[in-house]
Write a protein that holds these residues in place. Structure first.
Motif, PDB file in Angstrom:
ATOM      1  N   GLY A  97       0.819  -1.209   0.000  1.00  0.00           N
ATOM      2  CA  GLY A  97       0.000   0.000   0.000  1.00  0.00           C
ATOM      3  C   GLY A  97       0.849   1.252   0.000  1.00  0.00           C
ATOM      4  O   GLY A  97       0.529   2.248  -0.669  1.00  0.00           O
ATOM      5  N   ARG A  98       1.932   1.206   0.741  1.00  0.00           N
ATOM      6  CA  ARG A  98       2.862   2.345   0.779  1.00  0.00           C
ATOM      7  C   ARG A  98       3.515   2.542  -0.586  1.00  0.00           C
ATOM      8  O   ARG A  98       3.719   3.677  -1.029  1.00  0.00           O
ATOM      9  N   LEU A  99       3.813   1.447  -1.260  1.00  0.00           N
ATOM     10  CA  LEU A  99       4.413   1.538  -2.590  1.00  0.00           C
ATOM     11  C   LEU A  99       3.420   2.146  -3.588  1.00  0.00           C
ATOM     12  O   LEU A  99       3.800   2.967  -4.431  1.00  0.00           O
ATOM     13  N   VAL A 100       2.146   1.749  -3.504  1.00  0.00           N
ATOM     14  CA  VAL A 100       1.123   2.336  -4.378  1.00  0.00           C
ATOM     15  C   VAL A 100       1.071   3.849  -4.177  1.00  0.00           C
ATOM     16  O   VAL A 100       1.041   4.624  -5.137  1.00  0.00           O
ATOM     17  N   SER A 101       1.071   4.278  -2.914  1.00  0.00           N
ATOM     18  CA  SER A 101       1.029   5.714  -2.627  1.00  0.00           C
ATOM     19  C   SER A 101       2.285   6.426  -3.119  1.00  0.00           C
ATOM     20  O   SER A 101       2.221   7.523  -3.679  1.00  0.00           O
ATOM     21  N   LEU A 102       3.434   5.801  -2.908  1.00  0.00           N
ATOM     22  CA  LEU A 102       4.706   6.397  -3.304  1.00  0.00           C
ATOM     23  C   LEU A 102       4.812   6.543  -4.814  1.00  0.00           C
ATOM     24  O   LEU A 102       5.218   7.597  -5.320  1.00  0.00           O
ATOM     25  N   GLU A 103       4.437   5.523  -5.550  1.00  0.00           N
ATOM     26  CA  GLU A 103       4.664   5.519  -6.995  1.00  0.00           C
ATOM     27  C   GLU A 103       3.512   6.135  -7.782  1.00  0.00           C
ATOM     28  O   GLU A 103       3.724   6.786  -8.797  1.00  0.00           O
ATOM     29  N   MET A 104       2.259   5.916  -7.316  1.00  0.00           N
ATOM     30  CA  MET A 104       1.107   6.464  -8.034  1.00  0.00           C
ATOM     31  C   MET A 104       0.735   7.854  -7.549  1.00  0.00           C
ATOM     32  O   MET A 104       0.373   8.725  -8.336  1.00  0.00           O
ATOM     33  N   GLY A 105       0.777   8.074  -6.227  1.00  0.00           N
ATOM     34  CA  GLY A 105       0.484   9.388  -5.685  1.00  0.00           C
ATOM     35  C   GLY A 105      -0.786   9.484  -4.867  1.00  0.00           C
ATOM     36  O   GLY A 105      -1.062  10.527  -4.277  1.00  0.00           O
ATOM     37  N   LYS A 106      -1.595   8.405  -4.805  1.00  0.00           N
ATOM     38  CA  LYS A 106      -2.813   8.470  -3.993  1.00  0.00           C
ATOM     39  C   LYS A 106      -2.454   8.391  -2.514  1.00  0.00           C
ATOM     40  O   LYS A 106      -1.394   7.869  -2.143  1.00  0.00           O
TER      41      LYS A 106
END
Length: 514
Positions: free
Chosen positions: A101-110
């Motif tokens: 989940g942290r990676l999704v936020s880091l790479e996508m921006g949500k």
């Protein structure tokens, strides 16, 4: 900054098996990459995170061949056993939920809660698919002929191609892959070129599950790449079904290409979603819902509310409440717990926002709040509310940013006409206490969208229902309900267990055999 993992906030990526330099093609347990080298960028500051070497066309060909060989084993594996593998995939993802989940936020921006929620959605899909693996039921159909039985049998297609977009780099994979796998198909996944780390990290976890159970990891094949890899998937006759998520413009190209070879296409394309607020609505509920639907994921969901249709009696009251709510939105680093609005995904998205605001003004739009980019190293913009005529051309388009158009109406019939006046037909919602309005809204003369909600936002769909839309949204359906049927081929089987040959429709061919 090639060795971006030296940055302290990126240390957690090592726990996901990622390195400063990653290979983006996994075929049968072999990671390789002989294509272009791309840099994954943090949209909150536009700084590099890590690099990924994408697949070449030769890498793609090797991987597809391995996937085709693996499909022979996977198709013959009993469906409940396939479900057990998918259950373990869910457990593997659950063990890394916070990190992914942290990676999704880091790479996508949500923002982080949305990033974690997206990975949770794959896990939920795995749980759903496990139960489905014991319920891939056919039908017994009464035959008009004596001593005959008819039934329907469902069999795997073979390989399913899944092409996903940057805004949901993990969840949309889950909608497709979990169902495709329990149905007996292998999966070839091409994620968005701008979110390659999510693709690599997710695939590593899934590959380990297959290998641990003695199955070739080529059953789930990841191929990072750009348009040339997407085109190869669309043109490949070895892939009977291609699921594509993205813009209507690109979706039309994919559809033409796949249909030209008599393949099947599952399309999830653009949305231009409206929320209708009637004069009898719970306004506090409506305002909270509009805020989430219009601002969530920085307006980069296909189900984002882009048009707010307000009854003339409550028009000004809702606007005042909504403008006040927008001014309280906290904008910043998506990994910070207090942030409600993160950045747009790319610098290009930020530029498109600026162009969109200029066009809005040129078409008579009046900006009530927001309307500007934020001077920052990241791709931040202000959440924006615009009063504008429903006839303005830009209202008919999808501006992939937190921009909300406010329109006024007098009657429910007027509101339904406005809702249906755009080419897209994904999600829609009405806020009302009137049973008459509710049932007209969901009926044949109501919303023409695939998702028709009442007293909830346009976004935040549950996995148990079929997700998808009509018209220029593509007509596809993913996730729950009977969406699984798209990933299988139906055979109608008639069995004669007698010694006579009666024909259907009472036809007598007049031939007697000795």
């Amino acid at each position: 900054m090639a060795a971006a993992f030296a940055r302290r906030e990126y240390d957690f990526l090592n726990e996901l098996g990622l390195q400063p330099h990653n290979l983006g093609c996994n075929g049968n347990g072999v990671w390789k990459g002989n294509g272009n080298t791309v840099t994954s960028v943090n949209p909150a500051n536009n700084q590099p995170i890590a690099t990924v070497v994408e697949a070449s066309i030769e890498d793609y060909e090797d991987s597809i061949k391995a996937c085709g060989e693996a499909s022979k084993m996977w198709m013959q594996t009993p469906a409940p056993k396939r479900g057990e593998i998918v259950r373990q995939i869910g457990e593997a993802l659950r063990s890394k939920l916070e990190l992914l989940g942290r990676l999704v936020s880091l790479e996508m921006g949500k923002i982080l809660p949305e990033g974690i929620g997206e990975v949770q959605e794959i896990i939920d899909m795995c749980d759903y698919a496990v139960g489905l693996s014991r319920q891939l039921n056919g039908s017994i159909i009464p035959s008009e002929r004596p001593n005959h039985m008819m039934m329907e049998v469902w069999n795997p297609l073979g390989i399913v191609g899944v092409i996903t977009a940057f805004n949901f780099p993990a969840a949309v994979l889950g909608w497709n892959a979990c169902i495709a796998l329990v149905c007996g198909n292998c999966v070839v996944w091409k994620g968005a070129p701008t979110t390659p780390l999510i693709s690599v990290a997710t695939t590593k976890l899934i590959a380990e599950v297959f290998e641990r159970n003695g199955f070739p990891s080529a059953i789930f094949t990841c191929i990072c790449g750009g348009a040339e890899i997407g085109q190869a998937i669309a043109e490949d006759t070895r892939i009977p079904l291609v699921s594509f998520t993205g813009s209507t413009k690109v979706g039309q190209i994919v559809q033409r290409t796949v249909h030209a070879r008599f393949g099947k296409c599952l399309l999830e394309l653009s949305g231009n979603n409206a929320i209708i607020v009637m004069d009898d609505a719970d306004l506090a509920l409506a305002v909270s819902s509009v805020l989430f639907a219009a601002v969530g994921t920085a307006g980069q969901r296909c189900t984002t509310c882009r048009r707010l249709l307000l009854h003339e009696k409550i028009h000004q009251q809702v606007i005042e409440r909504l403008v006040d709510a927008y001014k309280q939105v906290k904008i910043g680093d998506p990994l910070n717990k207090d942030t409600l609005l993160g950045p747009l995904h790319t610098k290009t998205s930020k530029t498109n926002f600026e162009k969109g605001i200029q066009m809005i003004k040129s078409q008579g739009g009046h900006i009530l709040t927001g309307g500007s980019v934020i001077e920052h190293e990241g791709n931040f913009v202000q959440p924006t509310i615009v009063e504008i005529s429903g006839d303005a051309p830009i209202v008919k388009e999808e501006l992939f940013a937190p921009v909300l158009y406010v329109l006024k109406f007098q009657t429910l019939e007027d509101a339904i006409e406005l809702n249906n006046s755009v080419s897209q037909g994904l999600s829609s919602s009405i806020f009302t206490r009137s049973p008459e309005a509710i049932f007209k809204w969901i009926g044949p003369c109501g919303s023409d969208c695939g998702i028709v909600n009442v007293n909830i936002p346009t976004n935040g769909a549950e996995i148990g229902g079929a997700f998808g839309g009509e018209k220029a949204t593509g007509g596809g359906r993913e996730a729950g309900s009977d969406s699984w049927k798209q990933y299988m081929r139906r055979a109608t089987c008639t069995i004669n267990y007698g010694r006579e040959l009666p024909l259907a429709q009472g036809i007598n061919f007049g031939f007697q055999s000795n």
